[in-house]
Scaffold this active site. Sequence first.
Site, PDB file in Angstrom:
ATOM      1  N   HIS A 305      38.095  19.249 108.222  1.00  0.00           N
ATOM      2  CA  HIS A 305      38.208  20.702 108.335  1.00  0.00           C
ATOM      3  C   HIS A 305      39.495  21.035 109.063  1.00  0.00           C
ATOM      4  O   HIS A 305      39.897  20.310 109.969  1.00  0.00           O
ATOM      5  CB  HIS A 305      37.007  21.258 109.120  1.00  0.00           C
ATOM      6  N   ASP A 362      29.807  22.072 103.936  1.00  0.00           N
ATOM      7  CA  ASP A 362      29.560  21.837 102.520  1.00  0.00           C
ATOM      8  C   ASP A 362      28.939  20.488 102.220  1.00  0.00           C
ATOM      9  O   ASP A 362      28.509  20.239 101.096  1.00  0.00           O
ATOM     10  CB  ASP A 362      30.881  21.936 101.740  1.00  0.00           C
TER      11      ASP A 362
HETATM   12  N1  ACO Z   1      38.973  12.420 103.046  1.00  0.00           N
HETATM   13  C1  ACO Z   1      39.968  11.550 103.351  1.00  0.00           C
HETATM   14  N2  ACO Z   1      41.028  11.857 104.113  1.00  0.00           N
HETATM   15  C2  ACO Z   1      41.117  13.102 104.583  1.00  0.00           C
HETATM   16  C3  ACO Z   1      40.132  14.079 104.313  1.00  0.00           C
HETATM   17  C4  ACO Z   1      39.029  13.700 103.510  1.00  0.00           C
HETATM   18  N3  ACO Z   1      38.059  14.576 103.212  1.00  0.00           N
HETATM   19  N4  ACO Z   1      40.458  15.254 104.906  1.00  0.00           N
HETATM   20  C5  ACO Z   1      41.625  15.038 105.533  1.00  0.00           C
HETATM   21  N5  ACO Z   1      42.027  13.736 105.340  1.00  0.00           N
HETATM   22  C6  ACO Z   1      43.213  13.116 105.917  1.00  0.00           C
HETATM   23  C7  ACO Z   1      44.466  13.555 105.179  1.00  0.00           C
HETATM   24  O1  ACO Z   1      44.805  12.645 104.137  1.00  0.00           O
HETATM   25  C8  ACO Z   1      45.505  13.567 106.274  1.00  0.00           C
HETATM   26  O2  ACO Z   1      45.925  12.241 106.483  1.00  0.00           O
HETATM   27  P1  ACO Z   1      47.461  11.958 106.962  1.00  0.00           P
HETATM   28  O3  ACO Z   1      47.596  12.620 108.288  1.00  0.00           O
HETATM   29  O4  ACO Z   1      47.522  10.469 107.005  1.00  0.00           O
HETATM   30  O5  ACO Z   1      48.332  12.590 105.910  1.00  0.00           O
HETATM   31  C9  ACO Z   1      44.720  13.982 107.520  1.00  0.00           C
HETATM   32  O6  ACO Z   1      43.357  13.599 107.242  1.00  0.00           O
HETATM   33  C10 ACO Z   1      44.780  15.483 107.810  1.00  0.00           C
HETATM   34  O7  ACO Z   1      44.428  16.176 106.618  1.00  0.00           O
HETATM   35  P2  ACO Z   1      45.134  17.525 106.122  1.00  0.00           P
HETATM   36  O8  ACO Z   1      44.881  17.695 104.660  1.00  0.00           O
HETATM   37  O9  ACO Z   1      46.558  17.543 106.588  1.00  0.00           O
HETATM   38  O10 ACO Z   1      44.308  18.588 106.968  1.00  0.00           O
HETATM   39  P3  ACO Z   1      44.097  20.092 106.611  1.00  0.00           P
HETATM   40  O11 ACO Z   1      43.684  20.743 107.861  1.00  0.00           O
HETATM   41  O12 ACO Z   1      45.293  20.648 105.889  1.00  0.00           O
HETATM   42  O13 ACO Z   1      42.902  20.056 105.534  1.00  0.00           O
HETATM   43  C11 ACO Z   1      40.807  20.182 104.478  1.00  0.00           C
HETATM   44  C12 ACO Z   1      41.590  20.395 105.781  1.00  0.00           C
HETATM   45  C13 ACO Z   1      41.500  20.909 103.301  1.00  0.00           C
HETATM   46  C14 ACO Z   1      39.407  20.807 104.619  1.00  0.00           C
HETATM   47  C15 ACO Z   1      40.698  18.662 104.185  1.00  0.00           C
HETATM   48  O14 ACO Z   1      40.039  18.019 105.249  1.00  0.00           O
HETATM   49  C16 ACO Z   1      40.010  18.364 102.851  1.00  0.00           C
HETATM   50  O15 ACO Z   1      40.656  18.389 101.805  1.00  0.00           O
HETATM   51  N6  ACO Z   1      38.660  18.087 102.895  1.00  0.00           N
HETATM   52  C17 ACO Z   1      37.906  17.891 101.686  1.00  0.00           C
HETATM   53  C18 ACO Z   1      37.583  19.238 101.066  1.00  0.00           C
HETATM   54  C19 ACO Z   1      36.526  20.000 101.832  1.00  0.00           C
HETATM   55  O16 ACO Z   1      35.496  19.459 102.206  1.00  0.00           O
HETATM   56  N7  ACO Z   1      36.774  21.299 102.030  1.00  0.00           N
HETATM   57  C20 ACO Z   1      35.810  22.189 102.694  1.00  0.00           C
HETATM   58  C21 ACO Z   1      36.401  22.795 103.917  1.00  0.00           C
HETATM   59  S1  ACO Z   1      35.172  23.751 104.752  1.00  0.00           S
HETATM   60  C22 ACO Z   1      35.108  25.182 103.893  1.00  0.00           C
HETATM   61  O17 ACO Z   1      35.988  25.620 103.252  1.00  0.00           O
HETATM   62  C23 ACO Z   1      33.853  25.900 104.008  1.00  0.00           C
END
Ligand code: ACO
Length: 427
Positions: A305, A362
Amino acid sequence: MSDTAKLSLGGKDFEYPVLSGSVGPDVVDIRKLYGQTDAFTYDPGFTSTASCQSKLTYIDGDQGVLLHRGYPIGELAESSSFMEVAYLLLNGELPAKDELDKFTYTITRHTMVHEQLANFFRGFRRDAHPMAIMCGVVGALSAFYHDSTDIHDPVQRVIASHRLIAKMPTIAAMAYKYSVGQPFMYPDNSLSYTGNFLRMTFGVPAEPYEVNPVVERAMDRIFILHADHEQNASTSTVRLAGSSGANPFACIAAGIACLWGPAHGGANEAALNMLREIGTPDRIPEFIARAKDKNDPFRLMGFGHRVYKNYDPRATVMQKTVREVFDALKVSDPVFEVALRLEEMALSDDYFIEKKLFPNVDFYSGVILSAVGFPTSMFTALFALARTVGWVAQWNEMITDPDQKIGRPRQLYTGPTQRSYVPVGER
Ligand code: ACO
């Protein structure tokens, strides 16, 4: 922290006020920065930028805290109702008994939609995604309710807010009914907000529909958990759309469009699809390895998140609700076992520990919604239904904020500099 922040740029020093909220990090007020320095800040994704002041919702992502008007989400989910939370978000205080009765009465009396709106649905293909239908139909409400589109009239704003909250269950249920080829169900005002939604979705005119109280309570709780979440992508979209003076129905349609994306509301659909694809606990390591592989775009859906770097407090309530619904409906689903094992394995894996990736709201919601009988394509529509309360409350707050301006971010331009047009034959 000091009450000013100093910035050195181009050999000159500048000072900017530091503002404190009632709780949470301070913010540096850079509104005068461009005028004084001729420079912008660069912050794609707004990771360090507060776009507004708000009194609605507070999140401490490190501690896993979520408060609505000061009340912890766990207490609200446990003890209140969605109608109470809607009133709280809109009005700032929990309602007294007579206030709640009046509010519930008003919402209930707005649940029907203009009969002509049914024709709008019929223009869609039967296999249209419910979110595509919701975007179109909610945007179209502005063409049906002209008497509540003047955003400068506080009475019209209240009526539009009530209409949106009241009609979303009807519209979401109609989107479902259309997709399965069953007749639309009119609302039944003797039922609760959530009971009525369940009947409009799963009932048929041919026989009476009995609302299961445990399912009704579970759905109401899911709506509470999704009601608001401060300046997330869809809420910011609603504020940005509304900042130009657009009518409330158009703004909420914009929010629905943003929520649809798999990185936001669409994640509940994606999470359940992922759990079903994993299928059995023995395949979990393979998927965890893929999620960690930099060359694989796969992510664990329902994990991670932008704000929570701890367990999402909504996921805790969700996990508990899964068991209640399974018991009430006397069902089970192997996918829940996969989810529990996946959570356990991911939370003991260094990759997820170091990046502070925890289950979000979720991760478990899809398991419940599927047990209740919703197809995955409806999951995000349910999220939109509940989040409408937050969108509407945030939109109202924005309209009445004296600091409100049209939202207009700036950019770091990296394209070509000025050049002369070359006629087509000479290129
Ligand atoms: N699985 C694996 N790796 C992940 C995940 C994941 N679900 N989420 C983040 N990471 C990793 C990224 O690859 C990144 O790694 P790096 O630093 O080596 O590049 C690091 O963790 C940080 O991730 P970002 O994408 O930069 O973080 P951001 O805050 O932009 O993204 C997000 C948050 C979009 C929710 C992300 O965690 C994601 O895509 N999760 C899966 C989708 C999801 O569950 N969304 C629901 C959000 S809650 C809602 O909307 C109600």
